[in-house]
Design a protein around this motif. Structure first.
Motif, PDB file in Angstrom:
ATOM      1  N   VAL A   1       0.848  -1.184   0.000  1.00  0.00           N
ATOM      2  CA  VAL A   1       0.000   0.000   0.000  1.00  0.00           C
ATOM      3  C   VAL A   1       0.888   1.239   0.000  1.00  0.00           C
ATOM      4  O   VAL A   1       2.090   1.160   0.265  1.00  0.00           O
ATOM      5  N   SER A   2       0.308   2.385  -0.287  1.00  0.00           N
ATOM      6  CA  SER A   2       1.084   3.622  -0.372  1.00  0.00           C
ATOM      7  C   SER A   2       1.227   4.320   0.973  1.00  0.00           C
ATOM      8  O   SER A   2       2.001   5.269   1.118  1.00  0.00           O
ATOM      9  N   GLU A   3       0.495   3.865   1.970  1.00  0.00           N
ATOM     10  CA  GLU A   3       0.606   4.448   3.309  1.00  0.00           C
ATOM     11  C   GLU A   3       0.229   3.403   4.343  1.00  0.00           C
ATOM     12  O   GLU A   3      -0.534   2.478   4.061  1.00  0.00           O
ATOM     13  N   ILE A   4       0.783   3.534   5.550  1.00  0.00           N
ATOM     14  CA  ILE A   4       0.441   2.612   6.629  1.00  0.00           C
ATOM     15  C   ILE A   4      -0.196   3.400   7.768  1.00  0.00           C
ATOM     16  O   ILE A   4       0.026   4.612   7.910  1.00  0.00           O
ATOM     17  N   GLN A   5      -0.973   2.717   8.569  1.00  0.00           N
ATOM     18  CA  GLN A   5      -1.642   3.376   9.688  1.00  0.00           C
ATOM     19  C   GLN A   5      -0.624   3.817  10.738  1.00  0.00           C
ATOM     20  O   GLN A   5       0.378   3.147  10.980  1.00  0.00           O
ATOM     21  N   GLU A   6      -0.897   4.927  11.356  1.00  0.00           N
ATOM     22  CA  GLU A   6       0.026   5.520  12.321  1.00  0.00           C
ATOM     23  C   GLU A   6       0.345   4.574  13.469  1.00  0.00           C
ATOM     24  O   GLU A   6       1.464   4.579  14.012  1.00  0.00           O
ATOM     25  N   LYS A   7      -0.621   3.724  13.820  1.00  0.00           N
ATOM     26  CA  LYS A   7      -0.423   2.830  14.970  1.00  0.00           C
ATOM     27  C   LYS A   7       0.704   1.815  14.738  1.00  0.00           C
ATOM     28  O   LYS A   7       1.225   1.245  15.692  1.00  0.00           O
ATOM     29  N   TYR A   8       1.082   1.593  13.466  1.00  0.00           N
ATOM     30  CA  TYR A   8       2.141   0.631  13.167  1.00  0.00           C
ATOM     31  C   TYR A   8       3.526   1.271  13.111  1.00  0.00           C
ATOM     32  O   TYR A   8       4.538   0.569  13.084  1.00  0.00           O
ATOM     33  N   GLU A   9       3.600   2.590  13.053  1.00  0.00           N
ATOM     34  CA  GLU A   9       4.855   3.266  12.745  1.00  0.00           C
ATOM     35  C   GLU A   9       5.946   3.048  13.797  1.00  0.00           C
ATOM     36  O   GLU A   9       7.098   2.753  13.465  1.00  0.00           O
ATOM     37  N   ALA A  10       5.609   3.209  15.082  1.00  0.00           N
ATOM     38  CA  ALA A  10       6.620   3.093  16.139  1.00  0.00           C
ATOM     39  C   ALA A  10       7.218   1.690  16.182  1.00  0.00           C
ATOM     40  O   ALA A  10       8.444   1.520  16.274  1.00  0.00           O
TER      41      ALA A  10
ATOM     42  N   THR B   1       7.188   3.885  -2.955  1.00  0.00           N
ATOM     43  CA  THR B   1       6.278   4.230  -1.862  1.00  0.00           C
ATOM     44  C   THR B   1       6.747   3.605  -0.548  1.00  0.00           C
ATOM     45  O   THR B   1       6.582   4.196   0.519  1.00  0.00           O
ATOM     46  N   GLY B   2       7.327   2.394  -0.623  1.00  0.00           N
ATOM     47  CA  GLY B   2       7.883   1.756   0.572  1.00  0.00           C
ATOM     48  C   GLY B   2       9.049   2.558   1.116  1.00  0.00           C
ATOM     49  O   GLY B   2       9.188   2.732   2.338  1.00  0.00           O
ATOM     50  N   LYS B   3       9.896   3.042   0.234  1.00  0.00           N
ATOM     51  CA  LYS B   3      11.038   3.868   0.650  1.00  0.00           C
ATOM     52  C   LYS B   3      10.542   5.158   1.313  1.00  0.00           C
ATOM     53  O   LYS B   3      11.107   5.601   2.321  1.00  0.00           O
ATOM     54  N   GLU B   4       9.481   5.736   0.767  1.00  0.00           N
ATOM     55  CA  GLU B   4       8.915   6.964   1.345  1.00  0.00           C
ATOM     56  C   GLU B   4       8.344   6.712   2.732  1.00  0.00           C
ATOM     57  O   GLU B   4       8.496   7.540   3.639  1.00  0.00           O
ATOM     58  N   ILE B   5       7.682   5.571   2.916  1.00  0.00           N
ATOM     59  CA  ILE B   5       7.141   5.207   4.230  1.00  0.00           C
ATOM     60  C   ILE B   5       8.266   5.140   5.262  1.00  0.00           C
ATOM     61  O   ILE B   5       8.173   5.677   6.375  1.00  0.00           O
ATOM     62  N   LEU B   6       9.376   4.473   4.882  1.00  0.00           N
ATOM     63  CA  LEU B   6      10.500   4.307   5.808  1.00  0.00           C
ATOM     64  C   LEU B   6      11.249   5.621   6.012  1.00  0.00           C
ATOM     65  O   LEU B   6      11.741   5.896   7.108  1.00  0.00           O
ATOM     66  N   CYS B   7      11.324   6.432   4.976  1.00  0.00           N
ATOM     67  CA  CYS B   7      12.007   7.722   5.090  1.00  0.00           C
ATOM     68  C   CYS B   7      11.314   8.606   6.118  1.00  0.00           C
ATOM     69  O   CYS B   7      11.968   9.313   6.891  1.00  0.00           O
TER      70      CYS B   7
ATOM     71  N   GLN C   1      -5.027   1.365  -2.819  1.00  0.00           N
ATOM     72  CA  GLN C   1      -4.315   1.594  -4.064  1.00  0.00           C
ATOM     73  C   GLN C   1      -3.085   0.693  -4.121  1.00  0.00           C
ATOM     74  O   GLN C   1      -2.130   0.867  -3.364  1.00  0.00           O
ATOM     75  N   LEU C   2      -3.106  -0.264  -5.030  1.00  0.00           N
ATOM     76  CA  LEU C   2      -2.028  -1.251  -5.120  1.00  0.00           C
ATOM     77  C   LEU C   2      -1.190  -1.105  -6.383  1.00  0.00           C
ATOM     78  O   LEU C   2      -0.325  -1.935  -6.642  1.00  0.00           O
ATOM     79  N   SER C   3      -1.449  -0.072  -7.171  1.00  0.00           N
ATOM     80  CA  SER C   3      -0.800   0.008  -8.475  1.00  0.00           C
ATOM     81  C   SER C   3       0.564   0.679  -8.440  1.00  0.00           C
ATOM     82  O   SER C   3       1.241   0.733  -9.461  1.00  0.00           O
ATOM     83  N   SER C   4       1.015   1.177  -7.292  1.00  0.00           N
ATOM     84  CA  SER C   4       2.287   1.894  -7.248  1.00  0.00           C
ATOM     85  C   SER C   4       3.447   1.004  -7.678  1.00  0.00           C
ATOM     86  O   SER C   4       4.372   1.453  -8.355  1.00  0.00           O
ATOM     87  N   ARG C   5       3.400  -0.271  -7.329  1.00  0.00           N
ATOM     88  CA  ARG C   5       4.496  -1.175  -7.704  1.00  0.00           C
ATOM     89  C   ARG C   5       4.542  -1.383  -9.218  1.00  0.00           C
ATOM     90  O   ARG C   5       5.603  -1.561  -9.790  1.00  0.00           O
ATOM     91  N   LEU C   6       3.357  -1.357  -9.843  1.00  0.00           N
ATOM     92  CA  LEU C   6       3.311  -1.474 -11.296  1.00  0.00           C
ATOM     93  C   LEU C   6       3.883  -0.234 -11.977  1.00  0.00           C
ATOM     94  O   LEU C   6       4.731  -0.319 -12.862  1.00  0.00           O
ATOM     95  N   THR C   7       3.390   0.920 -11.538  1.00  0.00           N
ATOM     96  CA  THR C   7       3.811   2.168 -12.175  1.00  0.00           C
ATOM     97  C   THR C   7       5.279   2.468 -11.904  1.00  0.00           C
ATOM     98  O   THR C   7       5.979   2.991 -12.776  1.00  0.00           O
TER      99      THR C   7
END
Length: 372
Positions: free
Chosen positions: A147-156, A174-180, A313-319
């Motif tokens: 997914v392009s974003e994860i819920q805040e409760k998982y971040e810590a 998008t995964g790199k952006e989540i971790l960044c 939205q699951l298409s980010s890996r495709l694009t």
């Protein structure tokens, strides 16, 4: 080195099995001893489901069995046995996996690829974050949140778990952006199916065509009605231009009763690769469908639905993939008309893909040999 891989080898999904096979195959070709850890998180996931969810699943599985039988499951199990060489003892709990890892004494543990970090799939199972003490180096390879974003409760928790990794790589930007956002560095790498040489997939597919005629292959990941209808519409359009037969793979089992083409509902992973190898044209909304279209240098179109947003939205890996290799013109939105079809110049694609492959191979080599 002795390497243990933790992934989704039990999913009834072609991409899941083939990426696991690919990563093991590639690492073995580099001289490593490689074991896919025979862990199945579905037991934990099933226990966390509601009674209603379990009932709906049981009914649908019963319907699928009546329509399609058990052939697909048998073929998937056979592939796991022959090609993944899984340990006969199935690991179902975190304690069991800790005992197994202690016994095997791995030098390196790799988690990935596939959506191993998607909380909607792993059921909050922190085994896929390697949340345990081990003398082995911890690495992720092409791990995906899906997914392009994860819920805040998982971040810590996510940040805490991954701080113990020697290195982290993800499959999508998008995964790199989540971790960044969490202050974590990561590398974007190719899905494992791109690591082995094409000859590996040629051998797996075999020399005999599963479909003994020219055909348009439509590989559909079901779930979005609008996307599925678009693929079916495009198939009719391209059939009219090329006069080739239409073969569907991946649609719901009951679709075999329609007369818009031939539905294959119980292909083995080898037959899946065979269908891509010998297809004349491919239409798909699947990431791995897109990947194998590229691997076999096929003319194809990938369908996305820009109307779907947020965590669905699951298409980010495709694009991401198609933009990186300059094939973004093969992306067709559900609201976009297709005016004619064109051929792909794969000489330019190969150069870009080779660069990405070098980055991915260097990441693995460096990470595996890095000091803990």
């Amino acid at each position: 080195m002795k390497i243990g891989i933790l992934t989704y080898q039990y999913a009834m999904n072609y991409g899941a099995l083939l990426q696991a096979f690919a990563l093991k195959q590639y690492l073995q070709s580099q001289g490593h001893e490689v074991i896919i850890i025979n862990y199945d998180s579905s037991y934990l996931y099933a226990n966390n489901r509601t009674i209603k969810e379990k009932a709906v699943s049981a009914v649908w599985n019963g319907v699928k069995y009546i329509i399609a039988g058990n052939d697909k499951k048998i073929k998937f199990d056979e592939f796991r046995k022959r090609k993944l060489c899984l340990n006969e003892t199935l690991i179902k709990t975190k304690k069991e996996i800790l005992d197994y890892i202690d016994t095997e004494k791995f030098d390196v543990l790799i988690v990935g690829s596939d959506q191993v970090w998607n909380p909607e799939i792993n059921g909050d199972d922190d085994v896929y974050y390697l949340n345990f003490k081990s003398n082995a180096k911890k690495i992720s390879y092409a791990a995906s949140f899906g997914v392009s974003e994860i819920q805040e409760k998982y971040e810590a928790e996510l940040k805490e778990f991954l701080m113990d990794f020697v290195s982290v790589s993800v499959r999508e930007k998008t995964g790199k952006e989540i971790l960044c956002k969490l202050g974590l560095n990561s590398t974007v790498v190719l899905d494992p199916v791109f690591l082995p040489e094409r000859a590996v997939w040629e051998r797996l597919a075999g020399e005999k065509k599963l479909i003994n005629k020219n055909y348009i292959l439509c590989y559909v990941m079901p779930g979005d009605v609008q996307t599925e209808k678009k693929i079916e519409h495009m198939a009719k359009y391209i059939k009219k231009i090329t006069n080739k037969s239409v073969i569907f793979l991946g649609r719901k089992e009951y679709k075999k009763y329609l007369i818009d083409g031939k539905d294959i509902i119980s292909a083995s992973p080898e037959e899946f690769v065979n269908l891509f190898k010998y297809a004349d044209f491919i239409i798909t909304n699947s990431f791995h469908g897109t990947a194998f279209s590229v691997i076999f240098n096929k003319n194809f179109y990938t369908v996305v639905n820009s109307n779907v947003t947020g965590k669905r939205q699951l298409s980010s890996r495709l694009t991401d993939l198609l933009n990186d290799i300059d094939l973004n013109d093969r992306i067709i939105d559900v609201d976009e008309d297709l005016n004619g079809i064109s051929d792909i110049d794969y000489s330019a694609v190969k150069m870009k893909l080779d660069k990405l492959k070098n980055i991915s191979e260097n990441y693995l080599t460096t990470s595996i040999n890095e000091e803990k």
